[in-house]
Structure formats: C-alpha cells, structure tokens
Design an enzyme around this catalytic site. Structure first.
Site, PDB file in Angstrom:
ATOM      1  CG  PHE A  60      -0.309   0.452   2.496  1.00 20.91           C
ATOM      2  CD1 PHE A  60       0.311  -0.468   3.321  1.00 20.91           C
ATOM      3  CD2 PHE A  60      -0.323   1.780   2.883  1.00 20.91           C
ATOM      4  CE1 PHE A  60       0.906  -0.070   4.509  1.00 20.91           C
ATOM      5  CE2 PHE A  60       0.267   2.190   4.066  1.00 20.91           C
ATOM      6  CZ  PHE A  60       0.890   1.261   4.884  1.00 20.91           C
ATOM      7  CE  LYS A  61       5.325   1.160   4.673  1.00 25.57           C
ATOM      8  NZ  LYS A  61       4.713  -0.153   5.051  1.00 25.57           N
ATOM      9  CG  ASP A  62       3.669   0.942  -4.652  1.00 23.57           C
ATOM     10  OD1 ASP A  62       4.841   1.348  -4.487  1.00 23.57           O
ATOM     11  OD2 ASP A  62       3.392  -0.214  -5.009  1.00 23.57           O
TER      12      ASP A  62
END
Ligand code: PLP
Length: 469
Positions: free
Chosen positions: A111-113
């Site tokens: 999810f860090k994208d």
C-alpha cells in the site's frame, strides 16, 4: 492550508514546506491546522468517480495555495495511472459483508505505493519550480524502501539513498530495490540491523553538515503527504459500499499508526466510519494502549509480518494531540515522560473517547498462518501475513454484522512467501506480470559497515546524480 506541530512550539508551515520537512523543529509532527469537513451531499456526489478524480476532491483542500488545480489533477492522473488494476484499489469480497481492499496493485505490491508514487511526483513538481535539489535518506526493513525508490526514480531533482540491513530483507524485497538502476538511486546494505539503519538516518537529520547545504527530506510515515494520500482510499472503499448513506468499518494492519490514522482523519472529514480496528502482530504497543490504556515500550519481536515489527508507533503522537484537545504543551509533556520512562497513559476520559471509535487485537505468527489457511480454505483467496492479521482482527472485533467491514489489504502475498509456506496450504503465490522477470534483472547495491561516517561520506560522494555534492 497551514500545518502546525503536535508539540505547539514550531512555526506553522504551508503544504510545500511540510512536504520538504521531516520532524518539526520542536520534535513534533505536522498536522493540518483545520481539517476540511465535507457534507453528506458533497460526499454522495463523488460516487462512481475514477480514483484520481476522487483523490483530487479529497486532497485539494490540503494542497490549496501551493499546487495549482490543473497541475494537481495531472499529477494525480499520472500517479494512479501506474497501478496495475483499473480500479486502482479494488474490493474483493471474502465473506458476508466482509471485503479486502486490495492496496497492492501498485508497482511494488504494497500500500505504500499510494503515498510514495504521489510524494515523488509532488517533490519533483515543487523542486523544479524552486530550482532546488534534495537528498532523501531512508531506512527500510523492506516495503518502504522499494516504494520510495519506485516513487522517486523519475525525479530529476532527487537523489535517494535507502539503507537496508544486509542479508536481512527477503529476496523479493531486496530485488525490488536493487534492480532499479538510475544514477540518482543508491541502495546501501548496512552490516547491521534495521535499527542501526534507522539510527543513522536520525543522526543524519540531526547534523546535516555532510550535505554541504543540500536539503535532506524524509520519506517515512511522519511525512504529512504520506498520511494525506492514504485518506483517499477510505473514501473510495466506503463510497462503493453505500457511504455516506450507511456507515462502514475498517480493520487496519498497523505498525507506525500511519495508515489507520488516515482512516481516523477520513472520519473526521465527514466519512461515516463506525469502527476502526487496530490490528497488530506480537509487537503490540498499540493494542496495549487500546485495550488497557498502557502505551509501554517493549523489546522487538521479529515476526512473519515484518512490516509491522516496531517498538514505538511514530504517528501515535498525532492521535494523542487530538485526544488532548490539540494542546501542544500537554503532548510535549507526555512525550517527554515517554522518553524518560518508556511508558505513557492518558486520563480515563481521553482513553474512553478513543475507544468510542477504536478497537484492537494482537495476532501472533500462529494466528496469522491459521488465518491465511482459514481464508484460503473458505474462498481460495491468498492473504499476505499483514492482511491476514487484519482479517483475524476484523472477525474477532467487529461491532456490527449489518455494516460492511473492510480489511485493508496492505501487501501482495508474493512478498512474504515464508508466511504463506508456513500456513501449509500448498499454494505458492506468483509474481504479477510486471515483475515476472525480477529474478533475472541486474542488481546494484553497495555494502557498507555499520558506521555513520562511512555512510555520510558515501552520500557526499554520490549525492548529485552519482557525483559529489
Ligand atoms: C508499512 C506496512 C504496514 C504498516 O503500516 P503503518 O502505516 O506503519 O501502520 C502494514 N503492512 C504492510 C505490508 C506494510 O508495508
């Protein structure tokens, strides 16, 4: 929009300066001075919007005055255009009124994208306008490093140095970092552990002489822009499940309290969220606070969900600030106490206030593997260990069976093959198409001793597109 520090002493900043700042000068974290609040009609009118258009509406108040609407729209369209799934953040139904929000369709499968793809583009936009270059230094145990490198690889004005503990990240995670070969990308494998890497980043922020005047930027989750970007997918998921006309609950695998804090903000901005579940692994400082008002530092327990292996949660201070009526002096005193004793608790009514929204559960490795196996048996769907913790917590803690429960799917299972293997289901996750040749790609990485001077000399030698600063 202006931003203020949780400790009340640092000067207020605009969005652009907050983007480039790390910690506030008083040691606090920046938060918006006034949170925007949307009406039910406004939120309802966003139903069905493509992800980037919804993102524009949700985040526009935060960047107002710094980024022109047309530029922001273009940046968002580019950012979310790189995701592999057309829905960007698709929902997959697991059970009755139970969904996984798949936040792993970006370039690095976590999810860090969502935040770091945007952060890189915002930095490039702002720095081009200012005709400035910056250096980014970050420490990673895996996911943050690859997402930051992917997010910044195309930034002309950024040199990025990511340190990971040598031989202590998984091969997929290492290759996701070291196979990106731009001359502004620098992977450093430190002969030490993750904390050693983190300490060197901290020390470099504290004394920046080695940078000869070049600004140092933080990409960890204390950076406000990361939190901001994560607010959007709460709106996106809830709108698809009937909000704002009905409430939605979220279960969030969390370590540094960044992702779940974004959910808390979404609620305060008008999204009807009836419950937020803090899902931790054995590193359960947040669960100890939510269940018993004890935020006590423990030792680190390495787990099968390494992206949540933390001792303290850096964003928790942002919640404390609100729980204390946004009184910076009170937060400052609490954090001083925590620093001195490693312990913190809040007054009963403040804790009760937090518990009106938050529930929590800590799940050990055994429970994680059992949940991967359980869900795979029920549906054939393969969970990564972080998401599995979210599912377990959702099933144990949900308050209403009638309201949708959304579990944040924080990573693709292929990133964490060990947990999937230990779940004993005989299914091996496959790399998605855009990473299918990951194990054939060339790597570049420099191994350095666990020595601050050596690292800083390396940055000084390579900080200007591979040349000396
Ligand atoms: C970073 C990460 C988390 C924890 O996110 P926080 O913002 O620190 O709460 C959970 N799962 C995965 C896969 C991650 O990469």
């Amino acid at each position: 929009m202006r931003y203020i520090s949780t400790r009340g002493q640092a000067p207020a900043l605009n969005f652009e300066d907050v983007l480039l700042a790390g910690l506030a000068s008083d040691g606090g974290l920046y938060v918006p001075e006034n949170l925007p609040r949307f009406t039910v009609e406004e939120i309802a009118s966003w139903a069905g919007l493509p992800y980037h258009e919804l993102a524009f509406r949700v985040m526009r108040p935060f960047v107002a005055g710094c980024i022109a609407d047309a530029d922001f729209k273009r940046i968002l369209e580019e950012t979310y255009g790189v995701f592999a799934h057309k829905a960007v953040a698709p929902l997959t139904q697991l059970g009755a009124n139970e969904w996984v929000l798949e936040l792993f369709q970006g370039p690095t499968l976590a999810f860090k994208d969502f935040a770091l793809q945007l952060l890189g583009r915002l930095l490039d936009h702002v720095l081009t306008r200012r005709n400035e270059r910056v250096v980014i230094m970050g420490a990673t145990s895996g996911d943050t490093g690859s997402a930051a490198i992917e997010g910044c690889k195309a930034c002309d004005n950024v040199d990025i140095f990511i340190m990971h503990p040598h031989n202590r990240v998984s091969e997929v995670q290492r290759r996701q970092m070291t196979t990106i070969l731009g001359d502004n990308i620098h992977n450093i494998a430190i002969e030490g552990n993750f904390d050693d890497c983190q300490e060197m980043v901290k020390a470099s922020f504290a004394d920046q002489g080695f940078l000869k005047g070049t600004r140092l930027v933080a990409v960890n989750s204390i950076n406000w822009a990361r939190i901001m970007a994560q607010i959007v997918y709460y709106f996106h998921a809830a709108l698809q499940l009937g909000a704002p006309h009905r409430s939605v609950a979220f279960s969030v695998p969390t370590g540094n309290f960044g992702d779940i804090f974004a959910g808390y903000l979404a609620r305060n901005m008008g999204l009807p969220v009836n419950q937020l579940i803090v899902a931790t692994n054995r590193n359960d400082i947040l669960h100890r606070f939510m269940s018993g008002n004890r935020y006590d530092k423990d030792t680190l327990h390495p787990s099968l969900s390494p992206s949540m292996d933390i001792m303290v949660s850096s964003n928790f201070e942002r919640l404390l600030f609100d729980l204390h009526g946004r009184n910076g002096a009170a937060v400052s005193a609490l954090m001083d106490e925590f620093k001195a004793t490693g312990k913190l608790s809040v007054e009963d009514e403040r804790w009760t206030e937090a518990r009106r929204l938050f529930d929590s559960l800590a799940v050990d490795d055994e429970g994680t593997c059992a949940t991967i196996a359980e869900v795979h048996g029920e549906t054939g769907y393969l969970l990564d260990p972080h998401t599995a913790i979210g599912v377990k917590a959702a099933r144990e803690c949900r308050r209403s069976l009638a309201l949708p429960m959304v579990i944040l799917g924080t990573a693709h299972p292929v990133k964490f093959p060990e947990a999937v293997e230990k779940a004993g289901i005989g299914a091996a996750p496959q790399l998605p198409a855009h990473l299918a040749d990951l194990f054939q790609r060339a790597e570049r990485c420099t191994v350095l001793p666990n020595d601050l001077k050596a690292v800083q000399a390396f940055v000084g030698q390579h900080g200007n597109r591979g040349k000396p600063l």
